[in-house]
Design a protein around this motif. Structure first.
Motif, mmCIF file in Angstrom:
data_model
loop_
_atom_site.group_PDB
_atom_site.id
_atom_site.type_symbol
_atom_site.label_atom_id
_atom_site.label_comp_id
_atom_site.label_asym_id
_atom_site.label_seq_id
_atom_site.Cartn_x
_atom_site.Cartn_y
_atom_site.Cartn_z
ATOM 1 N N PRO A 37 1.346 -1.482 -0.359
ATOM 2 C CA PRO A 37 0.254 -0.152 0.370
ATOM 3 C C PRO A 37 0.941 1.298 -0.127
ATOM 4 O O PRO A 37 1.044 2.018 0.781
ATOM 5 C CB PRO A 37 -0.716 0.106 1.299
ATOM 6 C CG PRO A 37 0.166 -0.970 2.185
ATOM 7 C CD PRO A 37 0.670 -1.863 1.264
ATOM 8 N N ALA A 38 1.892 1.491 -1.179
ATOM 9 C CA ALA A 38 2.709 2.267 -1.289
ATOM 10 C C ALA A 38 2.373 3.601 -1.966
ATOM 11 O O ALA A 38 1.321 3.079 -2.721
ATOM 12 C CB ALA A 38 4.029 2.448 -0.676
ATOM 13 N N TYR A 39 3.287 3.809 -2.838
ATOM 14 C CA TYR A 39 3.857 4.668 -4.130
ATOM 15 C C TYR A 39 3.212 3.841 -5.268
ATOM 16 O O TYR A 39 4.179 3.025 -5.350
ATOM 17 C CB TYR A 39 4.674 5.099 -4.193
ATOM 18 C CG TYR A 39 4.778 5.917 -5.286
ATOM 19 C CD1 TYR A 39 4.561 7.402 -5.981
ATOM 20 C CD2 TYR A 39 5.674 5.685 -6.918
ATOM 21 C CE1 TYR A 39 4.407 8.381 -6.962
ATOM 22 C CE2 TYR A 39 5.695 6.356 -7.087
ATOM 23 C CZ TYR A 39 5.221 7.562 -7.690
ATOM 24 O OH TYR A 39 5.429 8.241 -8.789
ATOM 25 N N GLN A 40 2.507 4.028 -6.150
ATOM 26 C CA GLN A 40 1.666 3.667 -7.119
ATOM 27 C C GLN A 40 2.027 4.950 -8.701
ATOM 28 O O GLN A 40 1.091 5.545 -8.597
ATOM 29 C CB GLN A 40 0.481 2.611 -7.353
ATOM 30 C CG GLN A 40 0.399 1.679 -6.339
ATOM 31 C CD GLN A 40 1.255 0.292 -6.669
ATOM 32 O OE1 GLN A 40 1.557 0.322 -8.245
ATOM 33 N NE2 GLN A 40 1.613 -0.266 -6.080
ATOM 34 N N GLN A 262 9.580 10.462 -5.936
ATOM 35 C CA GLN A 262 8.903 10.122 -5.209
ATOM 36 C C GLN A 262 8.732 8.793 -4.547
ATOM 37 O O GLN A 262 8.543 8.489 -3.521
ATOM 38 C CB GLN A 262 7.583 9.656 -6.425
ATOM 39 C CG GLN A 262 6.551 11.037 -6.573
ATOM 40 C CD GLN A 262 6.237 12.790 -5.571
ATOM 41 O OE1 GLN A 262 5.497 12.181 -5.117
ATOM 42 N NE2 GLN A 262 7.272 13.470 -5.664
ATOM 43 N N ALA A 263 9.675 8.106 -5.386
ATOM 44 C CA ALA A 263 10.132 6.895 -4.893
ATOM 45 C C ALA A 263 11.269 6.375 -5.937
ATOM 46 O O ALA A 263 11.572 7.188 -6.999
ATOM 47 C CB ALA A 263 9.022 5.975 -4.635
ATOM 48 N N TRP A 264 11.609 5.258 -5.533
ATOM 49 C CA TRP A 264 12.950 4.493 -6.275
ATOM 50 C C TRP A 264 12.823 3.362 -6.100
ATOM 51 O O TRP A 264 12.668 2.722 -4.750
ATOM 52 C CB TRP A 264 14.343 5.253 -6.621
ATOM 53 C CG TRP A 264 14.849 5.029 -5.095
ATOM 54 C CD1 TRP A 264 15.779 4.344 -5.070
ATOM 55 C CD2 TRP A 264 14.630 5.101 -3.422
ATOM 56 N NE1 TRP A 264 16.408 3.737 -3.657
ATOM 57 C CE2 TRP A 264 15.719 5.057 -3.035
ATOM 58 C CE3 TRP A 264 14.035 6.235 -3.318
ATOM 59 C CZ2 TRP A 264 16.033 5.292 -1.323
ATOM 60 C CZ3 TRP A 264 14.180 7.216 -2.028
ATOM 61 C CH2 TRP A 264 15.448 6.917 -0.691
ATOM 62 N N ASP A 265 13.402 1.998 -7.552
ATOM 63 C CA ASP A 265 13.106 0.464 -7.279
ATOM 64 C C ASP A 265 14.745 0.645 -7.407
ATOM 65 O O ASP A 265 15.776 1.107 -8.540
ATOM 66 C CB ASP A 265 12.206 -0.278 -8.419
ATOM 67 C CG ASP A 265 11.040 0.263 -8.269
ATOM 68 O OD1 ASP A 265 10.503 0.768 -6.728
ATOM 69 O OD2 ASP A 265 10.169 -0.149 -9.389
ATOM 70 N N ASN A 287 7.126 10.310 1.564
ATOM 71 C CA ASN A 287 6.166 9.476 0.814
ATOM 72 C C ASN A 287 5.689 8.149 1.157
ATOM 73 O O ASN A 287 4.512 7.700 0.950
ATOM 74 C CB ASN A 287 6.468 9.207 -0.332
ATOM 75 C CG ASN A 287 6.391 11.109 -1.116
ATOM 76 O OD1 ASN A 287 6.425 11.964 -0.782
ATOM 77 N ND2 ASN A 287 6.979 10.781 -2.616
ATOM 78 N N ARG A 288 5.864 8.250 2.714
ATOM 79 C CA ARG A 288 5.499 6.784 3.397
ATOM 80 C C ARG A 288 4.202 6.576 3.987
ATOM 81 O O ARG A 288 3.775 7.838 4.434
ATOM 82 C CB ARG A 288 6.877 6.841 4.602
ATOM 83 C CG ARG A 288 8.177 6.022 3.881
ATOM 84 C CD ARG A 288 9.325 6.010 5.435
ATOM 85 N NE ARG A 288 10.327 5.886 4.691
ATOM 86 C CZ ARG A 288 11.680 6.040 4.931
ATOM 87 N NH1 ARG A 288 11.607 6.132 6.576
ATOM 88 N NH2 ARG A 288 12.708 5.741 4.492
ATOM 89 N N PRO A 289 3.993 5.694 4.746
ATOM 90 C CA PRO A 289 2.398 5.220 4.367
ATOM 91 C C PRO A 289 2.061 6.690 5.617
ATOM 92 O O PRO A 289 2.804 6.174 6.661
ATOM 93 C CB PRO A 289 1.884 3.714 4.360
ATOM 94 C CG PRO A 289 2.690 3.478 3.710
ATOM 95 C CD PRO A 289 4.200 3.957 3.342
ATOM 96 N N THR A 294 0.375 13.099 3.454
ATOM 97 C CA THR A 294 0.073 11.806 2.403
ATOM 98 C C THR A 294 -0.192 11.914 1.030
ATOM 99 O O THR A 294 -0.984 12.849 1.132
ATOM 100 C CB THR A 294 -1.054 11.278 3.481
ATOM 101 O OG1 THR A 294 -0.838 11.066 4.768
ATOM 102 C CG2 THR A 294 -1.448 10.167 2.645
ATOM 103 N N PRO A 295 0.852 10.941 0.242
ATOM 104 C CA PRO A 295 0.846 11.349 -1.049
ATOM 105 C C PRO A 295 -0.893 10.755 -1.617
ATOM 106 O O PRO A 295 -1.409 10.103 -0.529
ATOM 107 C CB PRO A 295 2.093 10.635 -1.533
ATOM 108 C CG PRO A 295 1.741 9.223 -0.148
ATOM 109 C CD PRO A 295 1.636 9.983 1.183
ATOM 110 N N THR A 296 -0.979 12.097 -2.121
ATOM 111 C CA THR A 296 -2.210 11.500 -2.903
ATOM 112 C C THR A 296 -2.188 10.200 -4.151
ATOM 113 O O THR A 296 -1.373 10.486 -4.577
ATOM 114 C CB THR A 296 -2.684 12.898 -4.361
ATOM 115 O OG1 THR A 296 -1.624 12.935 -4.912
ATOM 116 C CG2 THR A 296 -2.694 13.888 -2.950
ATOM 117 N N THR A 297 -3.721 9.466 -4.333
ATOM 118 C CA THR A 297 -3.904 8.786 -4.903
ATOM 119 C C THR A 297 -3.357 8.760 -6.426
ATOM 120 O O THR A 297 -4.454 9.939 -6.256
ATOM 121 C CB THR A 297 -4.715 7.561 -4.504
ATOM 122 O OG1 THR A 297 -5.064 7.396 -2.902
ATOM 123 C CG2 THR A 297 -4.847 6.104 -5.332
#
Length: 298
Positions: A37-40, A262-265, A287-289, A294-297
């Protein structure tokens, strides 16, 4: 001896194709099974592939091509040491950058010569940054400075960390000038982390390499410094110690409007002769839950 040499070439060609196929499969599996349930990332997210320290390993180009396709990468950033000795004879190794499937932004490392830089600057799709110059690629403004030292040149004494600090300060000054002129830089590039640290407070994100292991940290001035491992698994030198070094690369997700991370892999693959792959997603603290905001979906 000729027979053995041919066998080595054939086996290595099979290895690099299989490693590229492996990274394709594992990224597909990762996308299919991830339920965090994190960044998509959505289709408008900007994707940056960060590679570094290829050191003449041709398998790296196969891996990069696979990652570009799987992640729909918008721009590749290479923080240097693509070569090993920087000789003109090595220049042909750079030809595949025109066919990687995305624009290629490069900054000189301490194993890359002036000849390397001139040759790459002429390749289609390649963008060389140096002396604080900036390029606008895929909606990002990227500035960088080449490494002030050239390790293979034994005729000149190594200038050490002082030269790196000086280069970093020149880059930071150029970035500040651009911001004052209304053209702020999104990403700063340097090969050595010592130089990249000097840009703290001038950019939201600085990328570097050189040390052959991955690290990310937020500097006191707010700049996130991301150091990539060796995408070439340290090249052929990796077999000197008996255990091949891991092949590493990262995919960075940036918001298209703010151009903030926003995130990285992180992608980790088996080094020479090894077949293994790991992909892990990471989020900045904000950006963590449960974090504020809280980041927008998407």
């Amino acid at each position: 001896m000729v027979g053995n040499a041919r066998s080595i070439v054939t086996d290595f060609d099979v290895y690099q194709r299989e490693l590229a196929r492996l990274v394709t499969n594992v990224t597909q599996l990762y996308e299919a099974t991830s339920t965090l349930p994190a960044y998509q990332p959505d289709p408008t997210t900007m994707r940056v592939l960060h590679i570094s320290d290829v050191h003449l390993n041709p398998a790296a180009w196969h891996i990069v091509q696979s990652l570009v396709r799987q992640y729909k990468v918008n721009v590749i950033i290479d923080t240097g040491d693509t070569m090993d000795h920087g000789t003109s004879a090595e220049n042909g190794f750079l030809d595949p950058v025109s066919d990687l499937g995305a624009p290629y932004v490069w900054v000189r490392g301490n194993h890359d010569s002036a000849s390397t830089q001139r040759y790459l600057a002429k390749r289609k799709g390649a963008h060389v940054v140096d002396n604080g110059e900036a390029v606008s690629v895929a909606g990002l403004r990227i500035a960088g400075i080449g490494d002030p030292q050239f390790t293979p040149d034994r005729s000149a004494a190594a200038a050490g960390d002082a030269a790196e600090h000086s280069a970093g300060r020149r880059l930071a000054e150029a970035i500040r000038d651009r911001r004052a002129a209304g053209a702020p830089v999104d990403i700063a590039l340097a090969h050595n982390p010592i130089a990249a640290r000097e840009t703290d407070g001038t950019v939201p994100l600085a990328l570097t390499g050189h040390v052959h292991h991955r690290r990310t940290e937020v500097l006191p001035g707010g700049t996130r410094l991301m150091t990539e491992g060796s995408t070439g698994g340290s090249g052929l030198r990796a077999v000197d110690d008996g255990t091949p070094d891991t092949v590493q690369a990262s995919v960075l997700y940036l918001d298209r409007d703010t151009r903030r991370l926003q995130a990285w892999d992180e992608i980790d693959l088996g080094g020479l002769g090894l077949a293994k792959a790991e992909v892990s997603r990471h989020l900045p603290a904000e950006n963590r839950p449960g974090a504020t905001p809280t980041p927008t979906t998407p």
